[in-house]
Design a protein around this motif. Structure first.
Motif, short mmCIF file in Angstrom:
data_model
loop_
_atom_site.label_atom_id
_atom_site.label_comp_id
_atom_site.label_asym_id
_atom_site.label_seq_id
_atom_site.Cartn_x
_atom_site.Cartn_y
_atom_site.Cartn_z
N ALA A 136 7.70 0.74 14.37
CA ALA A 136 8.13 0.30 13.04
C ALA A 136 7.39 1.04 11.94
N LEU A 137 6.13 1.39 12.19
CA LEU A 137 5.33 2.08 11.17
C LEU A 137 5.46 3.59 11.24
N LEU A 138 5.96 4.11 12.35
CA LEU A 138 6.00 5.55 12.57
C LEU A 138 6.74 6.32 11.48
N PRO A 139 7.89 5.85 10.98
CA PRO A 139 8.55 6.60 9.90
C PRO A 139 7.67 6.76 8.67
N HIS A 140 6.86 5.75 8.36
CA HIS A 140 5.93 5.85 7.23
C HIS A 140 4.91 6.96 7.47
N PHE A 141 4.33 6.99 8.65
CA PHE A 141 3.37 8.04 8.98
C PHE A 141 4.00 9.43 8.90
N ILE A 142 5.19 9.55 9.49
CA ILE A 142 5.85 10.86 9.52
C ILE A 142 6.21 11.32 8.11
N LYS A 143 6.67 10.39 7.29
CA LYS A 143 7.03 10.74 5.91
C LYS A 143 5.82 11.23 5.13
N HIS A 150 0.84 -1.20 0.00
CA HIS A 150 0.00 0.00 0.00
C HIS A 150 0.88 1.25 0.00
N ASP A 151 0.58 2.18 -0.90
CA ASP A 151 1.33 3.43 -0.95
C ASP A 151 1.14 4.24 0.31
N THR A 152 -0.07 4.24 0.84
CA THR A 152 -0.35 4.96 2.08
C THR A 152 -1.07 4.03 3.05
N ILE A 153 -0.80 4.22 4.32
CA ILE A 153 -1.56 3.57 5.39
C ILE A 153 -2.05 4.72 6.27
N ASP A 154 -3.35 4.85 6.39
CA ASP A 154 -3.91 6.02 7.06
C ASP A 154 -4.15 5.79 8.54
N VAL A 155 -4.50 4.57 8.92
CA VAL A 155 -4.87 4.27 10.30
C VAL A 155 -4.24 2.94 10.72
N LEU A 156 -3.66 2.91 11.90
CA LEU A 156 -3.21 1.67 12.53
C LEU A 156 -4.04 1.47 13.78
N ILE A 157 -4.71 0.31 13.88
CA ILE A 157 -5.47 -0.02 15.08
C ILE A 157 -4.73 -1.13 15.82
N ASN A 158 -4.09 -0.78 16.93
CA ASN A 158 -3.43 -1.75 17.78
C ASN A 158 -4.49 -2.42 18.65
#
Length: 262
Positions: free
Chosen positions: A121-128, A78-86
């Motif tokens: 692990a996903l945080l850099p993707h969100f920040i970018k 996926h090019d973008t991930i908008d929401v992560l539900i832990n």
């Protein structure tokens, strides 16, 4: 939040996670479904609207390597991930004095360290991408504790400590964090709960049997995320305990000693 977000849900093979998947798919979301059991995830996917739009990525919250591999797979798909539900986690049905320390560690590893590791692990993707929403399924016992839930409550309290701080750190980067605190929801959470020696409890408690439907919980969670709530309590009368603990701790402590929390 976008009208048709890409949403990653852990613990998606059953209970609240599966209900979130079904409900959000009906609203047009694209889903990434994760848990340990791939066969169960595939069954959830097939019951979602537009199943061809969704991705199954198995992972084990107690295995950090699987979490980093899952992030690689998710960001490649996926090019973008908008929401992560832990959402993935495990409960407890045992008194503190009887519970083996390894059981406490297992609960902390899955409920706390699993959520933290996957988020980091996903945080850099969100920040970018300059946007992202992290939903953390805690519990009403993330704000207080009860007999028979000492390790479980500790793991949920830890989530509040970590993600409250993270919310402040990443706000200016365009990220949002919502702590989700369900009470009693009709799922298999008590059946799958760990007892003192680490074995499954194997019973549905009356409080869970009489709880709200998973679909009602899922609808309330999605609403809270769309409203960008910092924290939300979902359930029945048990959610009042959150406010009683705040307003009258002494009274709360007297009552909780008498309540049957099985």
């Amino acid at each position: 939040m976008q009208d048709r977000p890409t949403v990653w849900i852990t613990g998606a093979s059953s209970g609240i996670g599966a209900a979130l998947a079904r409900t959000w798919s009906q609203q047009g979301a694209r889903l990434i479904l994760s848990a340990r059991r791939e066969e169960a995830l595939q069954a959830v996917k097939s019951n979602c609207a537009n199943p061809d739009q969704h991705t199954v990525i198995p992972l084990d919250l107690a295995d950090p390597d699987s979490l980093y591999a899952a992030v690689d797979a998710a960001t490649e798909a996926h090019d973008t991930i908008d929401v992560l539900i832990n959402n993935g986690g495990i409960s407890q049905r045992s008194r503190a004095q009887d519970t083996e320390v390894e059981v406490v560690r297992r609960i902390m590893e899955v409920n706390f360290f699993g959520a933290v590791t996957l988020t980091k692990a996903l945080l850099p993707h969100f920040i970018k991408q300059g946007a992202g929403h992290i939903g953390v399924v805690s519990s009403v016992v993330g704000t207080f504790s009860t007999p028979g839930r000492t390790a479980y409550a500790a793991s949920k309290h830890a989530l509040h400590g970590y993600f409250d701080g993270l919310r402040a750190e990443v706000y200016d980067a365009g990220l949002r964090v919502t702590l989700i605190c369900p009470g009693y929801v009709r799922t298999n959470v008590s059946r799958n709960a760990l007892t003192a020696d680490g074995s499954r409890y194997g019973q549905m408690s009356d409080s869970i049997r009489n709880g709200i439907a998973p679909e009602a919980c899922a609808t309330a969670i999605i609403r809270a995320l769309k409203e960008e709530r910092d924290e939300v309590y979902i359930g029945g009368i048990e959610t009042y305990a959150v406010y009683l603990k705040r307003l009258s701790p002494a009274l709360f402590n007297r009552i909780i000693r008498l309540v049957d929390t099985t």
